[in-house]
Design an enzyme around this catalytic site. Structure first.
Site, PDB file in Angstrom:
ATOM      1  N   SER A 199       0.803  -1.227   0.000  1.00 16.75           N
ATOM      2  CA  SER A 199       0.000   0.000   0.000  1.00 16.75           C
ATOM      3  C   SER A 199       0.829   1.268   0.000  1.00 16.75           C
ATOM      4  O   SER A 199       0.329   2.333  -0.365  1.00 16.75           O
ATOM      5  CB  SER A 199      -0.945   0.014   1.206  1.00 16.75           C
ATOM      6  N   ASP A 236      -2.134   8.856   7.413  1.00 18.13           N
ATOM      7  CA  ASP A 236      -3.147   8.096   8.135  1.00 18.13           C
ATOM      8  C   ASP A 236      -2.463   7.176   9.143  1.00 18.13           C
ATOM      9  O   ASP A 236      -1.332   7.444   9.560  1.00 18.13           O
ATOM     10  CB  ASP A 236      -4.065   7.333   7.169  1.00 18.13           C
ATOM     11  N   HIS A 241       0.510   5.300   6.740  1.00 16.56           N
ATOM     12  CA  HIS A 241       1.159   5.800   5.527  1.00 16.56           C
ATOM     13  C   HIS A 241       1.601   7.251   5.664  1.00 16.56           C
ATOM     14  O   HIS A 241       0.896   8.059   6.270  1.00 16.56           O
ATOM     15  CB  HIS A 241       0.190   5.681   4.337  1.00 16.56           C
TER      16      HIS A 241
END
Length: 365
Positions: free
Chosen positions: A45, A330, A333
Site C-alpha cells: 500500500s 493516516d 502511511h
C-alpha cells in the site's frame, strides 16, 4: 500597402516555423531526459496506485480524502498525493506509471505498477483484508505484461530494453503488520524474530531471482520503515512513544536485505541491486522534523481514535489543513511531503541511505 502585407505574412510564417521548431526541440529534449526506457514497480500500500480498487478487498483508498492533493483525486493511492515511486518516476523523466489494473496497449511502454495494498512476500500475508495481490502474483502479472509488450514490439527489442529498465520492489511491511504481529496468525509461534526475517529473505531471494530470469537487471530494493513509529502503533503505547520492540523486530529483516543485495550482486551476472534504507530516512526525519518542515510527527492527518491511528481515513472525512507539516497521512502511511523526500533521497542520496549506489547512478549504468 501590398509590400507591408507581404512582410507581415512573411513574419508570421517564420514566427510559426520557429514555434514549431521550439516544440520539436522540447520534445527531443524531453526524450533525452528519460533516463530509462521504463519503470516497473512491485510492492504494497505504500506504493499501490489503484490495483486494489476493483478487488473484493478491505484495503482500498479510492475515496476522498485520499488523493485530496493529487491532480486526479482519489486513485487508490494511500496518500494525500504522491507516493514515493511517483516522485522517482518523475525524476527518471517518465510519466507517472499506471496501475496494472488500468494498463493496456501503449500505456504499458513506460512501465507498470503492480503494487497491492495488504500484499506481502508470503502469500498468506494480508488475508484479513481478503483481496490483495501477493508478490508472487505480481511477478506473474509482470510476465503477462512482458508477453504483451513482446507481441507489440518484438522479442529482440524487448530483450535489449528490459535490462535497462528500473525495477523497484518495496515489500515486507505487511509480513510484519498483517502477518507476524497479528494474533490470528501462527507465524509468531513458529518463528522468533531473526528466524522469521530469514524465512522472508529466503523467499524474497527466490522471487527476485525469478524477475532476473525474466530479464530484469537493475533493481532498487526498499527496506521496511520505522513501523514502531506509525500512528497505529503509537495509539497502542503509553505516552505515544515509538515502540522499540516493533522497530527492533524489523531490523533483522532490513539487515538481511543488505546482505541479500550484496550476495545477488555477486551471484547474478549483469545484475545490479541497490538497497534503499527507508528506515534510516524515517529515523532522520523523525529525529529532525523541523529541518524538514514538519511540526507533527505523532499522529495522522486523517483517521479516528488515539493519535488518529486506530481507524484509518473514513470516506469524506475532513483531514488536517496543514498537511505539508505532517509526517503521517493516516494510521500507517506517510504524507505526500514525506514521500517526495523519500523518493528524492532514493534517487540521488548518498551511500548512507542508498547502497551501494543511488537510483540515478543505477539508471545511468
Amino acid at each position: 500597402m501590398a509590400s507591408s502585407s507581404f512582410f507581415y505574412y512573411l513574419f508570421l510564417f517564420f514566427f510559426f516555423l520557429l514555434a514549431d521548431c521550439l516544440v520539436l526541440s522540447e520534445g527531443v529534449e524531453g526524450k533525452e531526459k528519460e533516463l530509462v526506457p521504463a519503470f516497473f514497480i512491485f510492492g504494497d500500500s505504500l506504493i499501490d496506485n489503484g490495483n486494489n480498487n476493483n478487488l473484493p478487498s478491505l484495503a482500498k483508498a479510492n475515496y476522498y480524502p485520499y488523493g485530496i492533493d493529487f491532480s486526479d483525486g482519489p486513485t487508490g493511492r494511500f496518500s494525500n498525493g504522491y507516493t514515493m515511486v511517483d516522485e522517482i518516476a518523475e525524476l527518471l523523466g517518465l510519466p507517472l506509471i499506471p496501475a496494472y489494473s488500468e494498463t493496456s496497449g501503449e500505456n504499458t511502454l513506460h512501465g507498470v505498477n503492480y503494487a497491492s495494498a495488504a500484499a506481502g512476500i508470503l502469500d498468506i500475508t494480508g488475508r484479513n483484508f481478503v483481496g490483495r495481490i501477493p508478490f508472487n502474483q505480481q511477478i506473474r502479472n509482470f510476465e503477462m505484461t512482458l508477453n504483451q509488450i513482446t507481441n507489440r514490439i518484438g522479442a529482440d527489442e524487448v530483450g535489449q530494453s528490459i535490462g535497462r529498465c528500473i525495477f523497484f520492489i518495496g515489500m515486507g511491511s505487511n509480513d510484519y503488520l498483517n502477518n507476524y504481529m497479528m494474533p490470528n496468525y501462527v507465524t509468531r509461534n513458529q518463528y522468533n524474530g531473526p528466524q522469521f526475517a530469514n524465512l522472508l529473505i529466503q523467499q524474497y531471494t527466490r522471487q527476485l531471482t525469478s524477475l532476473y530470469n525474466l530479464g530484469a537487471r537493475k533493481f532498487a530494493i526498499s527496506g521496511v520503515g520505522m513501523l514502531g513509529c506509525t500512528p497505529n502503533i503509537l495509539a497502542q503505547i503509553p505516552f505515544s512513544r515509538c515502540s522499540d520492540a516493533v522497530n527492533k523486530l524489523v531490523q533483522p529483516f532490513n539487515n538481511n536485505i543488505k546482505t541479500m543485495v550484496n550476495n545477488l550482486n555477486r551471484k547474478l551476472p549483469g545484475a545490479k541491486f541497490v538497497y534503499v534504507d527507508v528506515y534510516r530516512m524515517f529515523q532522520d526525519i523523525l529525529s529532525n522534523p523541523k529541518q524538514y518542515g514538519f511540526s507533527t510527527i505523532d499522529r495522522g492527518c486523517c483517521g479516528i481514535g488515539r493519535n488518529r491511528g486506530q481507524i484509518t481515513c473514513l470516506p469524506l472525512q475532513t483531514p488536517c489543513l496543514n498537511r505539508d507539516q505532517y509526517v503521517w497521512w493516516d494510521a500507517f502511511h506517510p504524507t505526500e511531503a514525506v514521500n517526495v523526500i523519500l523518493g528524492s533521497r532514493a534517487f540521488s542520496g548518498n551511500s548512507n541511505v542508498v547502497h551501494p549506489i543511488n537510483i540515478q547512478q543505477l539508471a545511468n549504468l
